[in-house]
Design an enzyme around this catalytic site. Structure first.
Site, mmCIF file in Angstrom:
data_model
loop_
_atom_site.group_PDB
_atom_site.id
_atom_site.type_symbol
_atom_site.label_atom_id
_atom_site.label_comp_id
_atom_site.label_asym_id
_atom_site.label_seq_id
_atom_site.Cartn_x
_atom_site.Cartn_y
_atom_site.Cartn_z
ATOM 1 N N ASP A 215 0.856 -1.186 0.000
ATOM 2 C CA ASP A 215 0.000 0.000 0.000
ATOM 3 C C ASP A 215 0.890 1.233 0.000
ATOM 4 O O ASP A 215 1.734 1.394 0.883
ATOM 5 C CB ASP A 215 -0.899 -0.035 1.248
ATOM 6 C CG ASP A 215 -1.936 1.069 1.240
ATOM 7 O OD1 ASP A 215 -2.140 1.706 0.191
ATOM 8 O OD2 ASP A 215 -2.554 1.287 2.304
ATOM 9 N N ASP B 26 -3.124 2.136 -5.867
ATOM 10 C CA ASP B 26 -1.907 2.110 -5.044
ATOM 11 C C ASP B 26 -1.892 0.989 -4.023
ATOM 12 O O ASP B 26 -1.152 1.045 -3.056
ATOM 13 C CB ASP B 26 -1.743 3.453 -4.325
ATOM 14 C CG ASP B 26 -2.695 3.605 -3.154
ATOM 15 O OD1 ASP B 26 -3.905 3.344 -3.328
ATOM 16 O OD2 ASP B 26 -2.228 3.935 -2.056
ATOM 17 N N GLU B 27 -2.705 -0.021 -4.230
ATOM 18 C CA GLU B 27 -2.790 -1.070 -3.218
ATOM 19 C C GLU B 27 -3.050 -2.410 -3.886
ATOM 20 O O GLU B 27 -3.867 -2.504 -4.798
ATOM 21 C CB GLU B 27 -3.957 -0.729 -2.274
ATOM 22 C CG GLU B 27 -4.044 -1.626 -1.076
ATOM 23 C CD GLU B 27 -5.235 -1.282 -0.178
ATOM 24 O OE1 GLU B 27 -5.900 -0.233 -0.403
ATOM 25 O OE2 GLU B 27 -5.517 -2.083 0.725
HETATM 26 MG MG LIG Z 1 -2.502 3.908 0.142
#
Ligand SMILES: [Mg+2]
Length: 394
Positions: free
Chosen positions: A12, A106-107
């Protein structure tokens, strides 16, 4: 006999949008940056860690954020740019495993069980991902490692920011027990309140509670599911996406490039990297994008469509080189700090049969041979002659 442990990594990015803004504009570094909708009903997308100290959080109305942090820098989201960084991040994932379940830009969860044959440990893989992201984007990711998704996510969350944590089997209770029940996945506000009413506040208390008390609070089925998670059991697989959004490769230069032939050689090298990855996964792209960064931070991107979806290095390079040349000619004193190419618009081999073989057989054979040699001896073992110009300017 129980199945062997899986190796799951949860990655993350830290305060992703805000960190990208601070990366691209150094004057924002160290300041509270709030990426948000700026209209009257705007909502906060991401707050930098500096802004979080003022109590600013994601999903908060921008108006409330402005009250809490009047001196913050409020920035409108630039989704194209976040997408661009995201594709670099996902490329790093793709270098350690094809088993990638993206949760957002983003993860992601990575199942690296099979990759353990190639790497010393799950930590070695996690470190490679974290360092790779840092090197290629300049951004921090938090990385959590464990034998299932639940614990891998807990590991990255509890070590954030700039986190790196593996939770081993014997440490599970130590991490889970003190957590408030509301922190547990699948426990919503209502279930949380029901548990509080029967005196259960932490996950440790939940695990030790009498079955009837749990049933009373949650109903039998829900109680069983939550108890399994509270015990640290989570069999959910990492579900890799059917098609990837984009495959990209880029390079940052120590010394800025100012000669077109050298830039072209570097572009060819990046085209070989993305082509090889697309071919390995049987993906054919329609769209080629190049990314050209003028020092220090001005990034240009240019896109073009291929007439026929493909993944051959010569076809990719032909388009990428045209885009690079056009850009070069439009700038009086062109200089590059970074150069990259990415493929997107992947088709599912829906091209007519004869088009699939439209590329000359000879070119396809060169790509195939090169992929095989690179696979065996490491990427870069065999490169086209043009690429050799990049040696020495590295
Ligand atoms: Mg994040």
């Amino acid at each position: 006999m129980p199945a062997p442990d899986r190796a799951i990594i949860h990655v993350d990015m830290d305060a992703f949008y805000a960190s990208v803004e601070q990366l691209d504009d150094p004057s924002l570094r160290g300041r509270p940056v709030i990426v948000a909708g700026l209209g009257r009903r705007g909502v906060v997308s991401t707050a930098s860690y500096e802004a979080r100290r003022f109590g600013v959080r994601s999903a908060m109305p921008t108006a409330e954020a402005r009250r809490l942090c009047p001196d913050g820098v409020y920035v409108f989201p630039r989704h194209d740019r976040y997408q661009e960084v995201s594709s670099v991040v996902f490329d790093v994932f793709g270098e350690v495993t094809p088993q990638i379940e993206g949760l957002s830009l983003d993860e992601a969860f990575l199942d690296v069980t099979a990759s353990l044959k190639l790497f010393a440990s799950v930590e070695a893989i996690g470190r490679r991902v974290k360092d790779g992201i840092r090197e290629r984007t300049g951004l921090n990711a938090s990385v959590g490692m464990a034998h299932n998704k639940l614990l891998a996510k807990l590991a990255s969350e509890s070590s954030k920011p700039d986190g790196f944590l593996r939770i081993h089997r014997h440490e599970v209770r130590g991490y889970l027990d003190p957590l408030p029940v509301g922190k547990m996945w699948t426990i919503g506000r209502v279930a949380e309140e029901s548990l509080h009413r029967v005196g259960i506040r932490t996950i440790g208390e939940l695990v030790r509670a009498d079955a009837w008390r749990l049933h009373k609070a949650l109903g039998e089925r829900h109680a069983r599911q939550i108890l399994a998670l509270a015990q640290g059991t989570d069999e959910r697989p990492v579900v890799a996406e059917a098609a990837e959004q984009s495959i990209g490769a880029e390079w940052t230069f120590e010394t800025d490039l100012s000669e077109l032939p050298i830039a072209e050689a570097w572009m060819l090298r990046q085209c070989e990297r993305v082509g090889a990855r697309a071919r390995a996964r049987g993906l054919e792209a329609r769209t080629i994008s190049v990314k050209l960064r003028e020092p220090p931070f001005l990034t240009h991107s240019r896109q073009a469509q291929m007439s026929v979806a493909g993944n051959g290095t010569p076809e990719i390079y032909e388009v990428a080189r045209r885009l690079l040349r056009t850009w070069w000619e439009q700038h009086p004193r062109p200089k590059l700090r970074l150069l990259g190419v990415s493929l997107s618009g992947f088709g599912k081999h829906d091209v007519p049969q004869q088009d699939m073989f439209a590329a000359p057989v000879e070119k396809r054979r060169v790509d195939g041979l090169q992929d095989k040699i690179n696979e065996k001896f490491g990427a870069g073992a065999l490169m086209r002659a043009g690429v050799l110009k990049t040696r020495g300017s590295e």
